[in-house]
Design a protein around this motif. Structure first.
Motif, PDB file in Angstrom:
ATOM      1  N   PHE A  32      16.449  -0.886   7.571  1.00 51.42           N
ATOM      2  CA  PHE A  32      15.614  -1.433   7.089  1.00 51.42           C
ATOM      3  C   PHE A  32      15.335  -0.829   5.463  1.00 51.42           C
ATOM      4  CE2 PHE A  32      14.382  -2.606  11.167  1.00 51.42           C
ATOM      5  CZ  PHE A  32      13.897  -3.978  11.078  1.00 51.42           C
ATOM      6  N   PRO A  33      15.430  -1.564   4.520  1.00 50.70           N
ATOM      7  CA  PRO A  33      14.855  -1.090   3.108  1.00 50.70           C
ATOM      8  C   PRO A  33      13.446  -0.748   3.295  1.00 50.70           C
ATOM      9  CG  PRO A  33      16.333  -3.234   3.077  1.00 50.70           C
ATOM     10  CD  PRO A  33      15.823  -3.046   4.489  1.00 50.70           C
ATOM     11  N   LEU A  34      13.057   0.269   2.546  1.00 47.74           N
ATOM     12  CA  LEU A  34      11.522   0.864   2.624  1.00 47.74           C
ATOM     13  C   LEU A  34      10.614  -0.238   2.053  1.00 47.74           C
ATOM     14  CD1 LEU A  34      12.122   4.228   0.783  1.00 47.74           C
ATOM     15  CD2 LEU A  34      12.533   3.590   3.414  1.00 47.74           C
ATOM     16  N   SER A  35      10.947  -1.392   1.370  1.00 46.60           N
ATOM     17  CA  SER A  35       9.977  -2.361   0.910  1.00 46.60           C
ATOM     18  C   SER A  35       9.633  -3.330   2.115  1.00 46.60           C
ATOM     19  CB  SER A  35      10.562  -3.151  -0.022  1.00 46.60           C
ATOM     20  OG  SER A  35      12.007  -3.893   0.388  1.00 46.60           O
ATOM     21  N   GLU A  36      10.364  -3.189   3.424  1.00 45.92           N
ATOM     22  CA  GLU A  36      10.065  -3.854   4.448  1.00 45.92           C
ATOM     23  C   GLU A  36       9.518  -3.261   5.638  1.00 45.92           C
ATOM     24  OE1 GLU A  36      10.112  -7.225   4.182  1.00 45.92           O
ATOM     25  OE2 GLU A  36      10.674  -7.124   1.937  1.00 45.92           O
ATOM     26  N   LEU A  37       9.188  -2.060   5.554  1.00 41.61           N
ATOM     27  CA  LEU A  37       8.725  -1.221   6.697  1.00 41.61           C
ATOM     28  C   LEU A  37       7.640  -2.037   7.459  1.00 41.61           C
ATOM     29  CD1 LEU A  37       8.810   2.266   5.584  1.00 41.61           C
ATOM     30  CD2 LEU A  37      10.555   0.985   6.311  1.00 41.61           C
ATOM     31  N   ASN A  38       6.660  -2.592   6.702  1.00 41.65           N
ATOM     32  CA  ASN A  38       5.621  -3.397   7.456  1.00 41.65           C
ATOM     33  C   ASN A  38       6.165  -4.434   8.271  1.00 41.65           C
ATOM     34  OD1 ASN A  38       6.140  -4.726   5.044  1.00 41.65           O
ATOM     35  ND2 ASN A  38       4.072  -5.635   4.964  1.00 41.65           N
ATOM     36  N   LYS A  43       4.786   0.360  14.355  1.00 41.06           N
ATOM     37  CA  LYS A  43       3.575   0.667  14.975  1.00 41.06           C
ATOM     38  C   LYS A  43       3.859   0.243  16.645  1.00 41.06           C
ATOM     39  CE  LYS A  43       0.367   2.456  13.390  1.00 41.06           C
ATOM     40  NZ  LYS A  43       0.093   3.993  13.187  1.00 41.06           N
ATOM     41  N   LYS A  44       4.233  -1.096  16.739  1.00 40.87           N
ATOM     42  CA  LYS A  44       4.307  -1.660  18.145  1.00 40.87           C
ATOM     43  C   LYS A  44       5.278  -0.666  19.021  1.00 40.87           C
ATOM     44  CE  LYS A  44       5.242  -5.804  20.506  1.00 40.87           C
ATOM     45  NZ  LYS A  44       5.764  -7.261  20.346  1.00 40.87           N
ATOM     46  N   ALA A  45       6.053  -0.277  18.180  1.00 40.97           N
ATOM     47  CA  ALA A  45       7.527   0.610  18.784  1.00 40.97           C
ATOM     48  C   ALA A  45       7.083   1.918  19.003  1.00 40.97           C
ATOM     49  CB  ALA A  45       8.707   0.621  17.833  1.00 40.97           C
ATOM     50  N   GLY A  46       5.965   2.376  18.545  1.00 43.65           N
ATOM     51  CA  GLY A  46       5.589   3.798  19.071  1.00 43.65           C
ATOM     52  C   GLY A  46       5.265   4.752  17.828  1.00 43.65           C
ATOM     53  N   LEU A  47       5.213   4.353  16.484  1.00 41.09           N
ATOM     54  CA  LEU A  47       4.943   5.232  15.487  1.00 41.09           C
ATOM     55  C   LEU A  47       3.462   5.396  15.385  1.00 41.09           C
ATOM     56  CD1 LEU A  47       6.074   6.406  12.915  1.00 41.09           C
ATOM     57  CD2 LEU A  47       5.082   4.453  11.642  1.00 41.09           C
ATOM     58  N   LYS A  48       3.098   6.897  15.128  1.00 38.52           N
ATOM     59  CA  LYS A  48       1.872   7.069  15.313  1.00 38.52           C
ATOM     60  C   LYS A  48       1.114   7.360  13.944  1.00 38.52           C
ATOM     61  CE  LYS A  48       2.001   9.226  19.831  1.00 38.52           C
ATOM     62  NZ  LYS A  48       1.956  10.532  20.450  1.00 38.52           N
ATOM     63  N   ILE A  49       1.821   7.335  13.039  1.00 39.62           N
ATOM     64  CA  ILE A  49       1.430   7.664  11.576  1.00 39.62           C
ATOM     65  C   ILE A  49       1.444   6.408  11.030  1.00 39.62           C
ATOM     66  CG2 ILE A  49       2.057  10.118  11.503  1.00 39.62           C
ATOM     67  CD1 ILE A  49       4.571   9.143  10.036  1.00 39.62           C
ATOM     68  N   SER A  50       0.939   6.151   9.696  1.00 37.20           N
ATOM     69  CA  SER A  50       0.885   4.953   9.178  1.00 37.20           C
ATOM     70  C   SER A  50       2.230   4.729   8.316  1.00 37.20           C
ATOM     71  CB  SER A  50      -0.244   4.947   8.138  1.00 37.20           C
ATOM     72  OG  SER A  50       0.067   3.686   7.092  1.00 37.20           O
ATOM     73  N   GLU A  51       2.837   3.396   8.066  1.00 32.17           N
ATOM     74  CA  GLU A  51       3.787   3.173   7.353  1.00 32.17           C
ATOM     75  C   GLU A  51       3.844   3.810   6.134  1.00 32.17           C
ATOM     76  OE1 GLU A  51       2.354   0.763   9.052  1.00 32.17           O
ATOM     77  OE2 GLU A  51       3.858  -0.612  10.274  1.00 32.17           O
ATOM     78  N   LYS A  52       2.742   3.778   5.401  1.00 34.88           N
ATOM     79  CA  LYS A  52       2.413   4.468   4.212  1.00 34.88           C
ATOM     80  C   LYS A  52       2.599   6.019   4.086  1.00 34.88           C
ATOM     81  CE  LYS A  52      -0.777   0.925   2.524  1.00 34.88           C
ATOM     82  NZ  LYS A  52      -2.241   0.517   1.871  1.00 34.88           N
ATOM     83  N   ASP A  53       2.608   6.644   5.286  1.00 39.53           N
ATOM     84  CA  ASP A  53       2.822   7.819   5.314  1.00 39.53           C
ATOM     85  C   ASP A  53       4.373   8.168   5.153  1.00 39.53           C
ATOM     86  OD1 ASP A  53       0.235   8.818   5.906  1.00 39.53           O
ATOM     87  OD2 ASP A  53       0.336   8.365   7.952  1.00 39.53           O
ATOM     88  N   ILE A  54       5.033   7.194   5.478  1.00 40.33           N
ATOM     89  CA  ILE A  54       6.660   7.205   5.203  1.00 40.33           C
ATOM     90  C   ILE A  54       6.930   6.704   3.825  1.00 40.33           C
ATOM     91  CG2 ILE A  54       8.772   6.236   5.913  1.00 40.33           C
ATOM     92  CD1 ILE A  54       7.455   5.764   8.619  1.00 40.33           C
ATOM     93  N   TYR A  55       6.437   5.761   3.165  1.00 42.77           N
ATOM     94  CA  TYR A  55       6.547   5.104   1.937  1.00 42.77           C
ATOM     95  C   TYR A  55       5.454   4.473   1.435  1.00 42.77           C
ATOM     96  CZ  TYR A  55       8.366   2.063  -1.865  1.00 42.77           C
ATOM     97  OH  TYR A  55       8.440   1.565  -2.694  1.00 42.77           O
ATOM     98  N   ASN A  56       4.984   5.051   0.313  1.00 46.23           N
ATOM     99  CA  ASN A  56       3.973   4.222  -0.421  1.00 46.23           C
ATOM    100  C   ASN A  56       3.936   4.462  -1.885  1.00 46.23           C
ATOM    101  OD1 ASN A  56       1.251   3.077  -0.640  1.00 46.23           O
ATOM    102  ND2 ASN A  56       0.171   4.717  -0.174  1.00 46.23           N
ATOM    103  N   PRO A  57       4.267   3.386  -2.612  1.00 42.88           N
ATOM    104  CA  PRO A  57       4.615   3.564  -3.978  1.00 42.88           C
ATOM    105  C   PRO A  57       3.380   4.118  -4.782  1.00 42.88           C
ATOM    106  CG  PRO A  57       5.089   1.296  -3.378  1.00 42.88           C
ATOM    107  CD  PRO A  57       4.446   2.062  -2.139  1.00 42.88           C
ATOM    108  N   GLY A  58       3.760   5.043  -5.745  1.00 44.39           N
ATOM    109  CA  GLY A  58       2.684   5.811  -6.241  1.00 44.39           C
ATOM    110  C   GLY A  58       1.989   6.978  -5.412  1.00 44.39           C
ATOM    111  N   GLU A  59       2.453   7.083  -4.201  1.00 39.90           N
ATOM    112  CA  GLU A  59       1.942   8.166  -3.579  1.00 39.90           C
ATOM    113  C   GLU A  59       3.137   8.973  -2.878  1.00 39.90           C
ATOM    114  OE1 GLU A  59      -1.050   8.956  -3.660  1.00 39.90           O
ATOM    115  OE2 GLU A  59      -1.983   7.292  -4.699  1.00 39.90           O
TER     116      GLU A  59
END
Length: 721
Positions: A32-38, A43-59
């Motif tokens: 997946f390209p990073l723009s499509e993580l959402n 989260k449904k698969a089991g990720l406990k952190i937010s997608e924004k913790d992986i990639y968040n423009p400007g952060e």
């Protein structure tokens, strides 16, 4: 992927300039390209952190810890630029640093202080800074161009123009426009480059390459395929070539290592730079791979390695010089034979032809589509018929220079001579020679570094013997001129021109031919003449190939567009060395009837393999002693009562994912990806959860080796263990 540049561009990008509209099941194929993580269902698969913790423009996010290490992936694991990647990703640099006196390739390397770290020659670090869709600009430039050659030239010029424009606006970056879907979508990537990379800790060869080619692409595996590098920059933070004054790079983010590791069925994900996949190609492309490219390349590399292994058998200097080339060849040829096995096992060509027939029926069932794409499938078929007709010649041309070092030398000398002769007058020629001679010698040094005359002669003989048997459209004109009566004549011809040439010895070449401009202008021999003949014919052939590439570019754009309509969804783009995420679980599988492969291997299995007596399964005695003493420290997996060595998982990976960090649900590093199972080499063409498995080194084994075997406690301290 933190951006300190135009975040508004990335924001617009996420709002929909690129709208692939991916859909995903869990687990699903897909890088997946990073723009499509959402949209990926993390989260449904089991990720406990937010997608924004992986990639968040400007952060700052986890992606800011990712690096591209030449053709591999790596990740920062300390605030002082320490990088973990694979042993095989650092292999070439270790080889270049090794001598008969200091054989780091065999004995490993541990730097206990910054001033002991040594230059990793040939390695560079690339960090993704931002990206932006430029499909409209690229395709609009070629919209009115009908000539296939001019179309592809226009597209490539526009891609280059966009990249140069980006670099002009920000000189600190390098830019590339990557083709996400052939003929359909293009993305501008901006990269930060670090030129000073150093070796910090590389395990000895019987750990980092345990199992050798016998175990390559195989599960169960017991390989310590890891190494540590460090990125350095100038004191002001800018990229700079190797210098003692440089300082460790301070990354925006580094990964936290979790020494507790993972368990079976745990959710995991990988960030990395996968190389190339070819899943959105028609049946004929797969047939070309199966009939021509894969078997030809595998057999050629096998032959080359036999020659190189023989040459280095009783000569350590030759063995070291050829080591990287042998390793790369061996990796590719086994991968290609795995692909061939997979293609035959699932009969992918037949399945692809079936899919394409159904697609054609769909086109004909819709008046609008039939008007626009009615000839598409036939046009694709005609294109590949032309490709198949000259496939042998194409493969020969594609491999002749990479196979034969002296032809690359001859090409460099001929090119330099042509450039000199183009200068107006003797004085101008002398000035041009003096201005460029050192750069030419540097280029030649790189070729001669992995050159051996006996090997080169044997490979050149094979290449000409193969070409002698080509018939029809594959026949090579320069060979016809020689009037060879048999294959043996080609062997005698190579012996003769090599024996007479001064190019076979670097010192002779440098001291005589490249002594001055007149010596260069005066020198000629049959090897230089052969290279000219090959190059002349190749240029004509390449022009026709460029025309076909232009045709294919348009056809594949249409093919993907109509396939999206047929399947009522868009696709995840094929891998193209840009940053991607893939996810899944720690999971075993059943590759053959009545067999289940567990997802963990242990020290016990490593020792058992060592009992075979085979040289590729030799390992340090200290490992066996520590295992017998149950000296596992904090790195044992309780249910195994042993240290886990390698792990197996159902993620979607390919070449380029070597060195990718394997992370748990909290985004903590628990392993380093390095391989796929033999059945999963077919991933480049098709992914299936039943047989697609990737392999990584468990972080507990990395830490255990560093602590108990190599006394590299400084590594543990720096990464916070």
């Amino acid at each position: 992927m933190k951006k300190n540049l135009r975040n508004h561009l990335v924001y617009i990008f996420l709002l929909g300039i690129i709208t692939f509209n991916f859909s995903a099941s869990i687990p699903d194929e897909g890088m997946f390209p990073l723009s499509e993580l959402n949209r990926a269902g993390l989260k449904k698969a089991g990720l406990k952190i937010s997608e924004k913790d992986i990639y968040n423009p400007g952060e700052v996010g986890l992606v800011d810890a990712l690096v591209q290490v030449s053709g591999c992936t790596g990740s920062f694991v300390s605030p002082s630029g320490l990088i973990i990647t694979n042993h095989h990703c650092a292999f070439s640099a270790v080889q270049l640093a090794s001598t008969t006196e200091f054989n780091y390739l065999k004995n490993g390397f541990v730097a206990n202080a910054l001033n002991q770290e040594i230059e990793a020659k040939g390695l560079t670090i690339r960090i993704t800074d931002s990206y932006e869709d430029v499909s409209s600009e690229v395709l609009n430039a070629a919209a009115a161009v009908n000539d296939p050659i001019e179309r592809i030239n226009t597209i490539n010029r526009k891609r280059s123009e966009i990249a140069q424009r980006a670099e002009s606006s920000d000189p600190s970056i390098k830019a590339e426009v990557s083709e996400m879907f052939i003929g359909k979508s293009y993305v501008l990537f901006r990269y930060k480059t670090i030129e000073d990379v150093r070796l910090v800790y590389v395990p000895r060869q019987d750990i980092g390459e345990f199992g050798g080619e016998t175990d390559n692409w195989v599960w169960p595996r017991h390989t310590g395929d890891f190494s540590f590098l460090r990125a350095y920059v100038a004191p002001d933070g800018s990229s700079a070539k190797y210098s003692k004054e440089n300082v460790p790079y301070k990354p925006k983010k580094h990964l936290k290592i979790n020494p507790a590791g993972v368990n079976e069925n745990d959710f995991i994900f990988i960030l990395g730079y996968p190389g190339r996949t070819f899943r959105h190609r028609p049946a004929q492309y797969i047939a070309y791979q199966q009939q021509f490219l894969l078997p030809y390349t595998a057999d050629l590399y096998d032959f080359q390695n036999q020659q190189m292994l023989t040459a280095g058998k009783d000569d350590l200097a030759t063995e070291l010089a050829l080591a990287t080339r042998i390793k790369r060849n061996a990796n590719v040829l086994k991968n290609y034979r795995g692909k061939l096995k997979g293609l035959h096992n699932i009969d992918l060509v037949t399945e692809k032809y079936k899919e394409d027939r159904e697609l054609e029926q769909f086109i004909r069932s819709k008046t609008e589509l039939n008007t626009k794409y009615g000839t598409l499938m036939n046009d694709i078929d005609q294109h590949y018929k032309a490709v198949f007709e000259v496939a042998k010649k194409e493969l020969w041309f594609n491999n002749i220079y990479s196979s034969t070092s002296l032809l690359r030398v001859a090409s460099a000398i001929n090119s330099f001579k042509i450039a000199v002769l183009k200068q107006n007058g003797v004085k101008a020629q002398e000035e041009f020679f003096k201005l460029n001679i050192e750069e030419v010698k540097k280029h030649l040094d790189g070729i001669y570094a992995s050159y051996n005359l006996t090997v080169d002669k044997a490979i050149a003989q094979k290449m000409l013997e193969d070409a002698y048997e080509f018939g029809g459209s594959n026949k090579l004109a320069f060979l016809t001129k020689q009037n060879f009566l048999s294959k043996d004549d080609t062997k005698q011809y190579i012996n003769s021109i090599f024996d007479k040439s001064k190019l076979t010895n670097k010192e002779t070449l440098f001291s005589s031919i490249l002594k001055d401009v007149q010596s260069l202008k005066n020198y000629t021999d049959e090897l230089l003449s052969l290279q000219k003949e090959i190059n002349t014919e190749m240029l004509v052939f390449n022009e026709e190939q460029k025309r076909r590439e232009g045709i294919l570019n348009k056809l594949m754009g249409d093919y993907v567009a109509v396939k999206e309509k047929y399947q009522a969804k868009n696709f995840i783009p094929d891998a193209n060395s840009t940053l991607r995420l893939t996810f899944g679980n720690i999971k075993g599988y059943s590759p053959v009837d009545a067999t289940y492969m567990k997802p963990f291997t242990t020290l016990k299995g490593l020792v058992e393999k060592g009992n075979s007596g085979l040289p590729e399964f030799e390992y340090p005695e200290s490992i066996k002693n520590a295992w017998l003493a149950k000296n596992f420290g904090a790195y044992a997996k309780k249910d195994l009562n042993d240290v886990p060595v390698n792990i197996l998982y159902n993620l979607d990976t390919t070449g380029g994912n070597s060195g990718s960090p394997i992370m748990n649900a909290n985004g903590e590093l628990i392993g380093v990806n390095f391989d796929r199972s033999y059945d999963a080499t077919i991933n480049d063409f098709a992914w299936n959860e039943n047989y697609s498995r990737s392999i990584g080194v468990d972080i507990r084994y990395v830490l255990w080796i560093a602590d108990k075997i190599d006394n590299a406690q400084f590594i543990l301290k720096e990464i916070g263990i």
